[in-house]
Design a protein around this motif. Structure first.
Motif, PDB file in Angstrom:
ATOM      1  N   GLY A 288     -39.974   5.097   3.030  1.00  0.00           N
ATOM      2  CA  GLY A 288     -39.285   6.309   3.450  1.00  0.00           C
ATOM      3  C   GLY A 288     -39.106   7.354   2.359  1.00  0.00           C
ATOM      4  O   GLY A 288     -38.698   8.488   2.638  1.00  0.00           O
ATOM      5  N   LEU A 289     -39.431   6.997   1.108  1.00  0.00           N
ATOM      6  CA  LEU A 289     -39.209   7.947   0.010  1.00  0.00           C
ATOM      7  C   LEU A 289     -40.067   9.199   0.167  1.00  0.00           C
ATOM      8  O   LEU A 289     -39.618  10.319  -0.079  1.00  0.00           O
ATOM      9  CB  LEU A 289     -39.514   7.264  -1.336  1.00  0.00           C
ATOM     10  CG  LEU A 289     -39.420   8.171  -2.565  1.00  0.00           C
ATOM     11  CD1 LEU A 289     -38.008   8.725  -2.732  1.00  0.00           C
ATOM     12  CD2 LEU A 289     -39.825   7.407  -3.836  1.00  0.00           C
ATOM     13  N   TRP A 290     -41.306   9.012   0.594  1.00  0.00           N
ATOM     14  CA  TRP A 290     -42.218  10.156   0.737  1.00  0.00           C
ATOM     15  C   TRP A 290     -41.675  11.153   1.764  1.00  0.00           C
ATOM     16  O   TRP A 290     -41.685  12.363   1.541  1.00  0.00           O
ATOM     17  CB  TRP A 290     -43.605   9.649   1.152  1.00  0.00           C
ATOM     18  CG  TRP A 290     -44.668  10.684   1.113  1.00  0.00           C
ATOM     19  CD1 TRP A 290     -45.091  11.461   2.150  1.00  0.00           C
ATOM     20  CD2 TRP A 290     -45.437  11.080  -0.024  1.00  0.00           C
ATOM     21  NE1 TRP A 290     -46.091  12.308   1.730  1.00  0.00           N
ATOM     22  CE2 TRP A 290     -46.327  12.095   0.401  1.00  0.00           C
ATOM     23  CE3 TRP A 290     -45.487  10.680  -1.356  1.00  0.00           C
ATOM     24  CZ2 TRP A 290     -47.237  12.706  -0.449  1.00  0.00           C
ATOM     25  CZ3 TRP A 290     -46.399  11.278  -2.209  1.00  0.00           C
ATOM     26  CH2 TRP A 290     -47.254  12.288  -1.761  1.00  0.00           C
ATOM     27  N   THR A 291     -41.177  10.614   2.854  1.00  0.00           N
ATOM     28  CA  THR A 291     -40.619  11.496   3.886  1.00  0.00           C
ATOM     29  C   THR A 291     -39.378  12.208   3.357  1.00  0.00           C
ATOM     30  O   THR A 291     -39.157  13.394   3.640  1.00  0.00           O
ATOM     31  CB  THR A 291     -40.266  10.678   5.138  1.00  0.00           C
ATOM     32  OG1 THR A 291     -41.459  10.060   5.606  1.00  0.00           O
ATOM     33  CG2 THR A 291     -39.709  11.562   6.239  1.00  0.00           C
ATOM     34  N   LYS A 292     -38.570  11.490   2.580  1.00  0.00           N
ATOM     35  CA  LYS A 292     -37.369  12.116   2.006  1.00  0.00           C
ATOM     36  C   LYS A 292     -37.776  13.282   1.083  1.00  0.00           C
ATOM     37  O   LYS A 292     -37.137  14.337   1.100  1.00  0.00           O
ATOM     38  CB  LYS A 292     -36.571  11.094   1.210  1.00  0.00           C
ATOM     39  CG  LYS A 292     -35.736  10.163   2.067  1.00  0.00           C
ATOM     40  CD  LYS A 292     -34.896   9.254   1.179  1.00  0.00           C
ATOM     41  CE  LYS A 292     -34.053   8.307   2.020  1.00  0.00           C
ATOM     42  NZ  LYS A 292     -33.348   7.336   1.175  1.00  0.00           N
ATOM     43  N   ALA A 293     -38.809  13.081   0.290  1.00  0.00           N
ATOM     44  CA  ALA A 293     -39.266  14.172  -0.583  1.00  0.00           C
ATOM     45  C   ALA A 293     -39.797  15.334   0.271  1.00  0.00           C
ATOM     46  O   ALA A 293     -39.626  16.505  -0.081  1.00  0.00           O
ATOM     47  CB  ALA A 293     -40.346  13.666  -1.535  1.00  0.00           C
ATOM     48  N   SER A 294     -40.434  15.008   1.385  1.00  0.00           N
ATOM     49  CA  SER A 294     -40.980  16.045   2.266  1.00  0.00           C
ATOM     50  C   SER A 294     -39.878  16.870   2.918  1.00  0.00           C
ATOM     51  O   SER A 294     -40.054  18.058   3.180  1.00  0.00           O
ATOM     52  CB  SER A 294     -41.836  15.412   3.373  1.00  0.00           C
ATOM     53  OG  SER A 294     -42.850  14.607   2.812  1.00  0.00           O
ATOM     54  N   THR A 295     -38.726  16.238   3.166  1.00  0.00           N
ATOM     55  CA  THR A 295     -37.634  16.965   3.815  1.00  0.00           C
ATOM     56  C   THR A 295     -36.649  17.552   2.813  1.00  0.00           C
ATOM     57  O   THR A 295     -35.707  18.245   3.209  1.00  0.00           O
ATOM     58  CB  THR A 295     -36.858  16.027   4.756  1.00  0.00           C
ATOM     59  OG1 THR A 295     -36.409  14.894   3.990  1.00  0.00           O
ATOM     60  CG2 THR A 295     -37.712  15.553   5.910  1.00  0.00           C
ATOM     61  N   GLY A 296     -36.828  17.246   1.542  1.00  0.00           N
ATOM     62  CA  GLY A 296     -35.916  17.758   0.521  1.00  0.00           C
ATOM     63  C   GLY A 296     -34.743  16.834   0.257  1.00  0.00           C
ATOM     64  O   GLY A 296     -33.838  17.180  -0.512  1.00  0.00           O
ATOM     65  N   ASP A 297     -34.752  15.649   0.871  1.00  0.00           N
ATOM     66  CA  ASP A 297     -33.679  14.695   0.618  1.00  0.00           C
ATOM     67  C   ASP A 297     -33.894  13.916  -0.672  1.00  0.00           C
ATOM     68  O   ASP A 297     -33.008  13.195  -1.131  1.00  0.00           O
ATOM     69  CB  ASP A 297     -33.554  13.716   1.796  1.00  0.00           C
ATOM     70  CG  ASP A 297     -33.050  14.425   3.045  1.00  0.00           C
ATOM     71  OD1 ASP A 297     -32.091  15.212   2.919  1.00  0.00           O
ATOM     72  OD2 ASP A 297     -33.650  14.238   4.123  1.00  0.00           O
TER      73      ASP A 297
ATOM     74  N   ALA B 156     -42.511  27.065  -3.513  1.00  0.00           N
ATOM     75  CA  ALA B 156     -43.015  27.269  -2.148  1.00  0.00           C
ATOM     76  C   ALA B 156     -41.888  27.408  -1.134  1.00  0.00           C
ATOM     77  O   ALA B 156     -42.143  27.576   0.060  1.00  0.00           O
ATOM     78  CB  ALA B 156     -43.928  26.102  -1.754  1.00  0.00           C
ATOM     79  N   GLY B 157     -40.670  27.296  -1.596  1.00  0.00           N
ATOM     80  CA  GLY B 157     -39.541  27.518  -0.697  1.00  0.00           C
ATOM     81  C   GLY B 157     -38.903  26.259  -0.163  1.00  0.00           C
ATOM     82  O   GLY B 157     -37.973  26.337   0.650  1.00  0.00           O
ATOM     83  N   GLU B 158     -39.368  25.071  -0.607  1.00  0.00           N
ATOM     84  CA  GLU B 158     -38.733  23.836  -0.140  1.00  0.00           C
ATOM     85  C   GLU B 158     -37.373  23.690  -0.838  1.00  0.00           C
ATOM     86  O   GLU B 158     -37.276  23.868  -2.052  1.00  0.00           O
ATOM     87  CB  GLU B 158     -39.622  22.623  -0.459  1.00  0.00           C
ATOM     88  CG  GLU B 158     -39.100  21.335   0.157  1.00  0.00           C
ATOM     89  CD  GLU B 158     -40.008  20.127  -0.102  1.00  0.00           C
ATOM     90  OE1 GLU B 158     -41.141  20.320  -0.568  1.00  0.00           O
ATOM     91  OE2 GLU B 158     -39.544  18.997   0.153  1.00  0.00           O
ATOM     92  N   THR B 159     -36.361  23.414  -0.048  1.00  0.00           N
ATOM     93  CA  THR B 159     -35.020  23.275  -0.640  1.00  0.00           C
ATOM     94  C   THR B 159     -34.669  21.801  -0.766  1.00  0.00           C
ATOM     95  O   THR B 159     -35.038  20.986   0.085  1.00  0.00           O
ATOM     96  CB  THR B 159     -33.961  23.972   0.230  1.00  0.00           C
ATOM     97  OG1 THR B 159     -34.089  23.507   1.574  1.00  0.00           O
ATOM     98  CG2 THR B 159     -34.142  25.483   0.196  1.00  0.00           C
ATOM     99  N   PHE B 160     -33.955  21.486  -1.829  1.00  0.00           N
ATOM    100  CA  PHE B 160     -33.628  20.087  -2.111  1.00  0.00           C
ATOM    101  C   PHE B 160     -32.120  19.911  -2.191  1.00  0.00           C
ATOM    102  O   PHE B 160     -31.396  20.799  -2.630  1.00  0.00           O
ATOM    103  CB  PHE B 160     -34.263  19.665  -3.441  1.00  0.00           C
ATOM    104  CG  PHE B 160     -35.766  19.643  -3.372  1.00  0.00           C
ATOM    105  CD1 PHE B 160     -36.450  18.502  -3.000  1.00  0.00           C
ATOM    106  CD2 PHE B 160     -36.497  20.795  -3.660  1.00  0.00           C
ATOM    107  CE1 PHE B 160     -37.838  18.505  -2.915  1.00  0.00           C
ATOM    108  CE2 PHE B 160     -37.877  20.800  -3.579  1.00  0.00           C
ATOM    109  CZ  PHE B 160     -38.547  19.653  -3.201  1.00  0.00           C
ATOM    110  N   LYS B 161     -31.696  18.739  -1.749  1.00  0.00           N
ATOM    111  CA  LYS B 161     -30.245  18.461  -1.790  1.00  0.00           C
ATOM    112  C   LYS B 161     -29.849  18.013  -3.180  1.00  0.00           C
ATOM    113  O   LYS B 161     -30.620  17.389  -3.877  1.00  0.00           O
ATOM    114  CB  LYS B 161     -29.910  17.388  -0.757  1.00  0.00           C
ATOM    115  CG  LYS B 161     -30.038  17.926   0.666  1.00  0.00           C
ATOM    116  CD  LYS B 161     -29.768  16.855   1.685  1.00  0.00           C
ATOM    117  CE  LYS B 161     -29.944  17.418   3.102  1.00  0.00           C
ATOM    118  NZ  LYS B 161     -29.897  16.383   4.136  1.00  0.00           N
TER     119      LYS B 161
END
Lengths: 318, 452
Positions: B217-226, B447-452
């Motif tokens: 699930g880490l890859w998806t978390k990076a993709s969503t900014g989590d 690119a505009g991806e926001t991270f928590k």
């Protein structure tokens, strides 16, 4: 058709209509001379309407953050230009362009001149050799790209030959590593364009007065001395022209790196042309791509001025 | 001279007007046309062979013989360059493929909202009848840009069953076993694993699988900014990725390879024993598709061989099971400028919402159908070697039914490009895994991806 030829035709038609010269006929000729605008209109529309309008429009969209189709483009001023100067891929593309121009120009010049000299000697089957040298020029890169991709593949023909002759240790994934991908692109370009260099040198050599060569021979100049002291200086104009063509070609380079390596691996064969395409089409950064295009235009203009200046300087010395 | 000037000005104005008119193209038509007759143009990068598309169209024409469908195959690498001007000019396709992720963002303004089409065909509870993975990825700004035809999933490897059998080798389950298998193949002058590492989509698949081995699930978390792209788990992922190159698993020159056609052809011609492909490769388990693919790969008279799906090895050695991930492979979008909109809707509706259309899709094994009620009819599908293939292929189809992890839907084109740059810079030794991960994080932020 030139203006003078138009005048001549007009004059002849007036004379054939019965005029024998004199003021009345001259007046009639001026009266019936067609207006100039329709003659230049196609070129005017083409140059002003397409080229200059295109440049102006590109300059405008280079100030936008825009994907090319959405109605809400964002005005960002000179931000795209500022970004370019901090973009490592842009500088890599510039480096590749310079290296590409220097290497391909030097080798093509050497090979083209050598072939031209050899072909001017009394060689059997010279016509066949000329065709062989020139054929790559007329082959489309799109046709040859898959051939070269196969040839330079890890299990391709080049490595097959190396292994067959006991040089298997030199076998490489030629287009799959950053160290050899650019040399492969330069090799393909040299293979493709040496024919043009050869043809131009060959034609230029036919203009050298045989009496000069004969005089040199009588003065004891050998083939090498004749080449370096007589033929090469006489080829200066051709060489300058080839340098201009080579520089323009380097700036416009797109097809071979795009088709053979897609600008990779890891941007190792990225050129300004491929980078502009990458930014504009697949990534939708139309504004940034336009800014890159304007930079390319400026570089081309600066290069043209320098070469023009060099040409004038040469005439002044002459 | 004034009349002449006026005349010239009129000529210029007429020419400019005609040029502008020509450039303007034609807009959309308010008349949708007939729903049961006419000609529609369908553009797609998939099905990747026209024979498959023709198979779908032939089945459609049995019910709607008066609608002629012209399929135009466009290579995925040329897709954006070809489709954008075509749609903008109004001279483009009536129906076009849509993929979750960057394409939805790029082409949503040219696509009709198909929510009412779905409701009309499947009822108000249509969402419960369709695989959810096919709705979320194709919806943007509340608009259903395309109806999902089917889904694809990745996160496993395909192996050449004959080569493993010939050299008495077992599919690898760990990184060390994978290296040993590759050594064994190499000793017999057979390539082991082939990957088109020059193409971002396939690098992402391998990296996502490695990341799932490191930390599910880490890859998806990076993709969503989590999570950040320079998270220690992503750095570890890039270290293992590097190990695939230095440990003799990846083929020489992988970063100069394209998955299609290079890796695909090398695997199908038996030069390599393993390849990283997703469920779209299931179609080559069948005799018919494998024979056609071998022919397309330039192998004349070759005998089809059985391909088998295997789980991606636990390359991190952390004991994590191989999590798969997927997206709607493609949906069918209807152009807002189509002049045959009604016929286009009939085609899209038949392909995506009818049992007949979805069964043809399912039996092709290129996509797993969007309709939940339809499954491949294995009794009618002719596998190359049913004895070895039927069980693993059926298990694969069953397994992916529960997959919820997205594949590419969350990644923008910029982030995908940055992932490719990170992958190739690590693979070529131009950057350490940590540096590449840091650069990737910076690129994602830019690119505009926001991270928590």
């Amino acid at each position: 058709m030139t203006a003078s030829s138009v005048d001549e035709v007009g004059q002849r038609s007036v004379q054939s209509a019965g005029g024998v010269g004199g003021r009345p006929n001259q007046h009639r000729r001026r009266t019936h001379r067609p207006p100039g605008l329709p003659w230049i209109l196609p070129a005017l529309i083409l140059s002003v309407g397409l080229i200059y309008y295109g440049i102006g429009y590109t300059g405008y969209i280079s100030t936008l953050n825009w994907d090319g189709i959405s109605p809400d483009a964002q005005h960002v001023g000179t931000h795209n230009y500022a970004r370019i100067f901090h973009d490592p891929v842009f500088w890599a593309a510039v480096r590749h362009t310079v290296v590409f121009f220097v290497v391909t120009f030097v080798i093509q010049t050497g090979l083209g001149l050598a072939f031209a000299v050899i072909m001017h000697a009394r060689l059997k089957l010279a016509a066949v050799y000329k065709v062989i040298i020139f054929v790559p020029v007329v082959l489309a890169p799109a046709i040859m790209a898959p051939v070269f991709r196969h040839m330079f593949a890890p299990d391709g023909e080049l490595n097959g030959v190396l292994r067959a002759v006991g040089l298997g240790s030199l076998a490489q994934p030629w287009i799959g590593q950053t160290s050899t991908a650019l040399p492969v692109i330069m090799f393909i370009t040299i293979w493709e364009w040496t024919g043009v260099t050869f043809v131009l040198y060959y034609a230029a050599m036919t203009q050298i007065d045989p009496a000069i060569l004969e005089a040199a021979r009588m003065d004891g100049a050998g083939p090498v001395r004749t080449l370096m002291s007589i033929i090469w200086p006489e080829m200066r104009g051709t060489t300058v022209a080839l340098a201009i063509l080579g520089a323009i070609g380097a700036l416009k380079t797109f097809d071979v790196p795009y088709l053979v390596t897609i600008g990779g691996p890891n941007y190792a064969t990225e050129f300004l042309g491929t980078y502009i395409y990458r930014q504009t089409i697949p990534l939708d950064h139309v504004g940034y791509g336009a800014a890159l295009s304007i930079i390319l235009l400026v570089v081309a203009l600066v290069m043209a001025v320098i070469l023009q200046w060099a040409g004038r300087d040469r005439k002044a010395r002459d | 001279m004034r009349p002449k000037i006026r005349l010239s000005a009129a000529v210029v104005a007429a020419l400019v007007a005609s040029v502008l008119t020509a450039c303007g193209g034609s807009g959309g038509s308010s008349d949708p046309g007939s729903a049961t007759s006419g000609t529609i143009n369908w553009w797609g990068w998939t099905p990747t062979d026209t024979a498959t598309a023709q198979n779908y169209i032939s089945a459609f024409n049995k019910q709607y013989p008066n609608i002629k469908v012209n399929y135009k195959l466009v290579n995925i690498s040329d897709w954006v360059a070809a489709l954008r001007p075509a749609l903008a000019s109004g001279k483009g396709p009536d129906v076009f493929d849509m993929q979750p992720g960057a394409y939805v963002t790029q082409f949503k303004s040219f696509a009709e909202d198909q929510t009412s089409l779905a409701q009309q065909a499947l009822g108000s509870d249509w969402k419960s009848k369709v695989a959810p993975i096919g709705i979320s990825g194709l919806t943007a700004d509340g608009k259903l840009t395309a109806m999902s035809v089917g889904a694809v999933y990745a996160g496993m490897l395909w192996i050449n069953g004959n080569l493993f059998k010939q050299y008495n080798l077992q599919p690898p389950k760990t990184l060390d076993e994978w290296k040993q298998v590759c050594q064994a193949f190499k000793s017999h002058n057979v390539g082991c694993f082939v990957q088109g590492a020059a193409q971002e989509g396939f690098d992402q698949d391998t990296l996502q699988s490695i990341a799932n081995s490191v930390q599910p699930g880490l890859w998806t978390k990076a993709s969503t900014g989590d999570a950040k792209w320079n998270d220690p788990g992503i750095v570890k992922t890039l270290e293992i990725w590097k190990d695939l190159f230095t440990g003799g698993i990846m083929q020489p020159g992988a970063v100069g390879y394209q998955q299609y056609p290079d890796s695909n052809n090398d695997f199908l011609t038996g030069k390599y024993a393993m390849v990283m492909m997703g469920t779209w490769y299931t179609q080559y388990a069948t005799t018919k598709a494998m024979t056609a693919a071998l022919s397309a790969a330039g192998v004349s008279g070759a005998k089809p061989f059985p391909i088998l799906p295997i789980a991606f090895p636990d390359v991190a050695g952390a004991g994590n099971s191989s999590e798969m991930y997927g997206d709607a492979d493609f949906g069918l979008a209807i152009s807002t400028k189509s002049k045959s909109r009604a016929a286009a809707e009939t085609f899209v509706k038949w392909m995506t919402t009818t049992t007949a259309g979805q069964q043809v899709i399912a039996d092709q094994l290129n996509d797993l159908p969007a309709l939940k009620s339809v499954t491949p009819d294995f009794d009618s599908i002719q596998l190359v070697d049913p004895a070895s293939q039927k069980s693993p292929v059926q298990d694969l189809v069953t397994k992916v039914g529960n997959v919820t992890e997205p594949r590419e839907a969350l990644l923008s084109a910029d982030v995908q490009t940055a992932i490719l740059a990170a992958a190739t810079s690590v693979a070529t030794g131009k950057a350490s895994p940590q540096d590449a991960a840091n650069t990737l994080q910076q690129a994602a932020e830019a690119a505009g991806e926001t991270f928590k």
